[in-house]
Design an enzyme around this catalytic site. Structure first.
Site, PDB file in Angstrom:
ATOM      1  N   VAL A  52       9.484  -7.630  11.861  1.00  8.71           N
ATOM      2  CA  VAL A  52       8.695  -8.612  12.681  1.00  8.71           C
ATOM      3  C   VAL A  52       9.577  -8.882  13.780  1.00  8.71           C
ATOM      4  O   VAL A  52      10.578  -9.224  13.888  1.00  8.71           O
ATOM      5  CB  VAL A  52       8.402  -9.602  11.795  1.00  8.71           C
ATOM      6  CG1 VAL A  52       7.534 -10.585  12.984  1.00  8.71           C
ATOM      7  CG2 VAL A  52       7.507  -9.577  10.777  1.00  8.71           C
ATOM      8  N   LYS A  53       8.904  -8.475  15.141  1.00  8.21           N
ATOM      9  CA  LYS A  53       9.817  -8.922  16.266  1.00  8.21           C
ATOM     10  C   LYS A  53       9.986 -10.339  16.386  1.00  8.21           C
ATOM     11  O   LYS A  53       9.571 -11.372  15.807  1.00  8.21           O
ATOM     12  CB  LYS A  53       8.868  -8.623  17.488  1.00  8.21           C
ATOM     13  CG  LYS A  53       8.883  -7.253  18.202  1.00  8.21           C
ATOM     14  CD  LYS A  53       8.042  -7.290  19.477  1.00  8.21           C
ATOM     15  CE  LYS A  53       7.812  -5.553  19.726  1.00  8.21           C
ATOM     16  NZ  LYS A  53       8.939  -5.141  20.229  1.00  8.21           N
ATOM     17  N   GLU A  66       1.491  -2.191  13.846  1.00  8.57           N
ATOM     18  CA  GLU A  66       2.107  -0.875  14.387  1.00  8.57           C
ATOM     19  C   GLU A  66       2.602  -0.078  13.197  1.00  8.57           C
ATOM     20  O   GLU A  66       3.535  -0.531  12.779  1.00  8.57           O
ATOM     21  CB  GLU A  66       2.712  -0.692  15.454  1.00  8.57           C
ATOM     22  CG  GLU A  66       3.101   0.616  16.129  1.00  8.57           C
ATOM     23  CD  GLU A  66       4.071   0.640  17.147  1.00  8.57           C
ATOM     24  OE1 GLU A  66       3.732   1.342  18.238  1.00  8.57           O
ATOM     25  OE2 GLU A  66       5.131   0.286  17.208  1.00  8.57           O
ATOM     26  N   ALA A  86      15.255   9.946  17.738  1.00  8.17           N
ATOM     27  CA  ALA A  86      14.707   8.952  18.505  1.00  8.17           C
ATOM     28  C   ALA A  86      15.719   7.840  18.340  1.00  8.17           C
ATOM     29  O   ALA A  86      15.924   7.161  19.455  1.00  8.17           O
ATOM     30  CB  ALA A  86      13.453   8.421  17.858  1.00  8.17           C
ATOM     31  N   LYS A 106       0.895  -1.438  -0.171  1.00  3.80           N
ATOM     32  CA  LYS A 106      -0.054   0.074   0.043  1.00  3.80           C
ATOM     33  C   LYS A 106       0.871   1.171  -0.181  1.00  3.80           C
ATOM     34  O   LYS A 106       0.623   2.159  -0.618  1.00  3.80           O
ATOM     35  CB  LYS A 106      -0.862  -0.039   1.205  1.00  3.80           C
ATOM     36  CG  LYS A 106      -2.054  -1.081   0.986  1.00  3.80           C
ATOM     37  CD  LYS A 106      -2.770  -1.092   2.526  1.00  3.80           C
ATOM     38  CE  LYS A 106      -4.013  -1.936   2.314  1.00  3.80           C
ATOM     39  NZ  LYS A 106      -4.871  -1.743   1.513  1.00  3.80           N
ATOM     40  N   LYS A 152       8.175  -9.038  25.922  1.00  5.58           N
ATOM     41  CA  LYS A 152       7.092  -8.363  25.892  1.00  5.58           C
ATOM     42  C   LYS A 152       6.174  -9.224  26.714  1.00  5.58           C
ATOM     43  O   LYS A 152       5.448  -8.599  27.879  1.00  5.58           O
ATOM     44  CB  LYS A 152       6.436  -7.982  24.623  1.00  5.58           C
ATOM     45  CG  LYS A 152       5.495  -6.931  24.861  1.00  5.58           C
ATOM     46  CD  LYS A 152       6.149  -5.677  24.069  1.00  5.58           C
ATOM     47  CE  LYS A 152       5.047  -4.528  24.205  1.00  5.58           C
ATOM     48  NZ  LYS A 152       5.376  -3.413  23.139  1.00  5.58           N
TER      49      LYS A 152
END
Length: 240
Positions: free
Chosen positions: A58-59, A153, A165, A34, A67
């Site tokens: 991807v984690k 996210e 950052a 997209k 997490k």
């Protein structure tokens, strides 16, 4: 006596884990497609591309496990899928702050994207000075035997915000998440400087657009097209 391993259960678990991770990989591919379409459309149709750079990930299973422990969740794939929303992540870097909201609006308006959460750290920065626009979305992934709505996210920020950052992240982990107070102040000052740079570049961008619009108007005014009846009157006037 040792209990024999149940290889059928191990195989089933492996298949479930593979499906779990693949869903997030496919979600990233869908969203990246997209974004790529938007990039090409702007490049060819609008002669301007607001997207400077896109990065996705991807984690890793290790990061997911950390997490899970941090959130005190049971190690259950359904629970992880429901409560951890940043396993798939995309970061979009833009030139100007106005581009951030422009890109976010275009993504939000797409029919197969559902916005679950929106956090605007640009209008409401974090105490340390962090700025970015965060979207948690769900996007459908069509598998061979099911449709999965996968959380992803999306972080959208300017190049200056991203530079700050990245630096803050490195310092944060270098000092084991406890940054000395003098450095905290320096980082906050740097965040203010990055914000001033973004505001200055936004003003320059708007001025350039005004000049470009005026030049375009002048070019069109030099190329006035009269209807045939007016041209005939002008011709008659010239004859006399």
């Amino acid at each position: 006596m040792d209990t024999p391993l149940d290889y059928s259960n191990i195989k089933k678990l492996k298949v479930e884990l593979t499906r779990f991770m693949m869903a997030y990989k496919f979600a990233l591919e869908e969203v990246n497609t997209k974004i790529n379409i938007l990039q090409q459309e702007f490049q060819y149709m609008h002669d301007y591309n607001p997207i400077e750079h896109v990065k996705s990930r991807v984690k890793s299973p290790e990061s997911i496990m950390k997490k899970v422990q941090k959130k005190d969740l049971p190690f259950d794939l359904a629970t992880i899928r429901e409560h951890i929303h940043d396993i798939a992540g995309i970061r979009i870097n833009c030139s100007f702050v106005s581009d951030i909201y422009r890109i976010a609006d275009m993504l939000e308006q797409q029919k197969d994207i559902t916005v679950i959460q929106k956090k605007d750290y640009i209008k409401n920065p974090k105490p340390n000075g962090y700025k970015s626009l965060h979207l948690i979305i769900q996007i459908p992934i069509f598998m061979s035997d099911r449709v999965e709505n996968v959380f992803t996210e999306i972080q959208i920020r300017t190049i200056a915000m991203d530079f700050w950052a990245s630096l803050e992240h490195k310092i944060y982990y270098k000092y084991n998440k406890v940054i000395p107070e003098p450095l905290q102040k320096e980082l906050k000052d740097a965040a203010l400087s990055a914000n001033e740079l973004d505001e200055k570049m936004e003003r320059i961008h708007k001025e350039v657009n005004k000049i470009k619009a005026a030049d375009t108007l002048d070019q069109h005014s030099d190329q006035v097209v009269f209807p045939p009846e007016i041209l005939s009157i002008i011709a008659e006037t010239k004859d006399h």
